[in-house]
Enzyme design. Structure first.
Site, PDB file in Angstrom:
ATOM      1  N   LYS A 209      11.799 -18.812  30.574  1.00 47.07           N
ATOM      2  CA  LYS A 209      12.527 -19.455  31.664  1.00 47.07           C
ATOM      3  C   LYS A 209      13.211 -18.443  32.569  1.00 47.07           C
ATOM      4  O   LYS A 209      13.464 -17.302  32.184  1.00 47.07           O
ATOM      5  CB  LYS A 209      13.504 -20.490  31.111  1.00 47.07           C
ATOM      6  CG  LYS A 209      12.718 -21.732  30.670  1.00 47.07           C
ATOM      7  CD  LYS A 209      13.560 -22.906  30.347  1.00 47.07           C
ATOM      8  CE  LYS A 209      12.613 -24.081  30.040  1.00 47.07           C
ATOM      9  NZ  LYS A 209      13.297 -25.169  29.362  1.00 47.07           N
ATOM     10  N   ARG A 248      10.694 -24.513  21.239  1.00 46.98           N
ATOM     11  CA  ARG A 248       9.493 -24.774  22.053  1.00 46.98           C
ATOM     12  C   ARG A 248       9.098 -23.486  22.771  1.00 46.98           C
ATOM     13  O   ARG A 248       9.873 -22.948  23.550  1.00 46.98           O
ATOM     14  CB  ARG A 248       9.821 -25.878  23.059  1.00 46.98           C
ATOM     15  CG  ARG A 248       8.677 -26.293  23.964  1.00 46.98           C
ATOM     16  CD  ARG A 248       9.165 -27.398  24.901  1.00 46.98           C
ATOM     17  NE  ARG A 248       8.102 -27.875  25.780  1.00 46.98           N
ATOM     18  CZ  ARG A 248       7.748 -27.300  26.911  1.00 46.98           C
ATOM     19  NH1 ARG A 248       8.372 -26.211  27.325  1.00 46.98           N
ATOM     20  NH2 ARG A 248       6.761 -27.788  27.644  1.00 46.98           N
TER      21      ARG A 248
HETATM   22  N1  PMM Z   1      11.135 -27.311  29.217  1.00 50.38           N
HETATM   23  C1  PMM Z   1      10.062 -27.547  29.980  1.00 50.38           C
HETATM   24  C2  PMM Z   1       9.212 -28.623  29.718  1.00 50.38           C
HETATM   25  N2  PMM Z   1       9.456 -29.459  28.688  1.00 50.38           N
HETATM   26  N3  PMM Z   1      10.770 -30.081  26.854  1.00 50.38           N
HETATM   27  C3  PMM Z   1      11.843 -29.899  26.096  1.00 50.38           C
HETATM   28  N4  PMM Z   1      12.094 -30.748  25.063  1.00 50.38           N
HETATM   29  N5  PMM Z   1      12.708 -28.863  26.295  1.00 50.38           N
HETATM   30  C4  PMM Z   1      12.526 -27.964  27.313  1.00 50.38           C
HETATM   31  O1  PMM Z   1      13.355 -27.057  27.470  1.00 50.38           O
HETATM   32  C5  PMM Z   1      11.396 -28.150  28.165  1.00 50.38           C
HETATM   33  C6  PMM Z   1      10.531 -29.236  27.898  1.00 50.38           C
HETATM   34  C7  PMM Z   1       9.779 -26.655  31.138  1.00 50.38           C
HETATM   35  O2  PMM Z   1       9.181 -25.503  30.719  1.00 50.38           O
HETATM   36  P1  PMM Z   1       7.642 -25.102  31.014  1.00 50.38           P
HETATM   37  O3  PMM Z   1       7.346 -25.552  32.427  1.00 50.38           O
HETATM   38  O4  PMM Z   1       7.680 -23.638  30.886  1.00 50.38           O
HETATM   39  O5  PMM Z   1       6.804 -25.784  30.003  1.00 50.38           O
END
Ligand code: PMM
Length: 266
Positions: A209, A248
């Site tokens: 991030k 994650r």
């Molecule tokens: N961050 C993203 C997408 N989905 N889900 C959860 N539960 N927690 C998160 O911090 C989260 C998520 C965005 O990140 P990406 O675009 O790098 O996948």
């Protein structure tokens, strides 16, 4: 032991070339590689939630995620669907997903809570205030970010339970990067123990991030997204050390090593 959720984003920016079926095959192959690296859960998402992103229509989102979920479930994976939409959650569950990862915690489409309750699947409620094109306008926490996130997550738990979701099936997520400044993210990471007080398992997603890019900036330039892996791994180790239920991540192998190190320390 801390679980690892491997990210399988099925969005045009993640698998840019080829048509839908090529994208689905590539996403399935990617998910299987993450499983081989030690992922416990594969998180399939068809909507980019990056700051400023616009939303796909529901048919587009369904077309992206359902073939991938079907393929990964057939391969024996435990699959979560990263969606804010009740209709997508229902179709994903029908295709074999056993966890609904809702970055809006039920705010974007409250009907998703009924879908989760009826199916009896697990539910991740993330802290969220607005869609991606608006969210950074909401990065204000006059009472302190930890207290406000805790209270807003408690309200989402109440809404989910009122819809019939079993409390034991609810997992909470501080929503790093969602309506948060870099400083807010660090304060939340430092204050996760306070969220434990809500009595639910915690999941955190810091992988790659932009607040990591800001932390590691050189000459005023944020560290590029593909050079934030070591910082991501460091956070996994720290999150595993404090007993976070799940982390994650985009790359699983380094984080699996970090979890093993934290585990060896006891
Ligand atoms: N961050 C993203 C997408 N989905 N889900 C959860 N539960 N927690 C998160 O911090 C989260 C998520 C965005 O990140 P990406 O675009 O790098 O996948």
């Amino acid at each position: 032991m801390t679980l690892l959720m491997g990210v399988v984003n099925v969005t045009p920016d993640s698998f840019s070339d080829g048509g839908r079926f090529v994208a689905a095959d590539a996403a399935i192959e990617h998910g299987l590689a993450l499983l081989a690296e030690g992922a416990d859960i594969l998180d399939v998402g068809g909507e980019s939630t990056r700051p400023g992103a616009t939303r796909p229509v529901v048919t587009e989102e369904l077309g992206r995620v359902i073939p991938v979920i079907t393929g990964l479930v057939a391969a024996g994976a435990r699959v979560s669907v990263d969606t804010m939409r009740a209709e997508v959650a229902a179709a994903a569950i029908a295709a074999g997903a056993t966890l609904v990862n809702d970055v809006s915690g039920g705010l974007a489409d409250p009907g998703i809570l009924d879908v989760v309750a009826d199916a009896g699947v697990e539910y991740v409620a993330m802290h969220w205030r607005a869609h991606a094109d608006q969210m950074q306008r909401h990065a204000s926490y006059p009472r302190g970010v930890v207290a406000e996130v805790r209270d807003e997550l408690a309200a989402r738990v109440d809404a989910a339970v009122a819809a019939g979701v079993t409390p034991e099936r609810i997992i909470l997520d501080p929503g790093l990067g969602f309506a948060k400044t870099p400083q807010h993210n660090w304060e939340l990471l430092a204050g996760l123990d306070e969220l434990d007080g809500l009595g639910h398992r915690l999941l955190a997603g810091a992988s790659r991030k932009s607040f990591l890019g800001v932390l590691l900036a050189a000459d005023g330039q944020p560290r590029p997204v593909d050079e934030r892996e070591d910082a991501t791994t460091a956070l996994t180790a720290l999150l595993a050390r404090r007993g976070t239920w799940c982390v994650r991540v985009h790359r699983v192998r380094p984080s699996a090593d970090a979890v093993a190190v934290a585990r060896a320390l006891g």
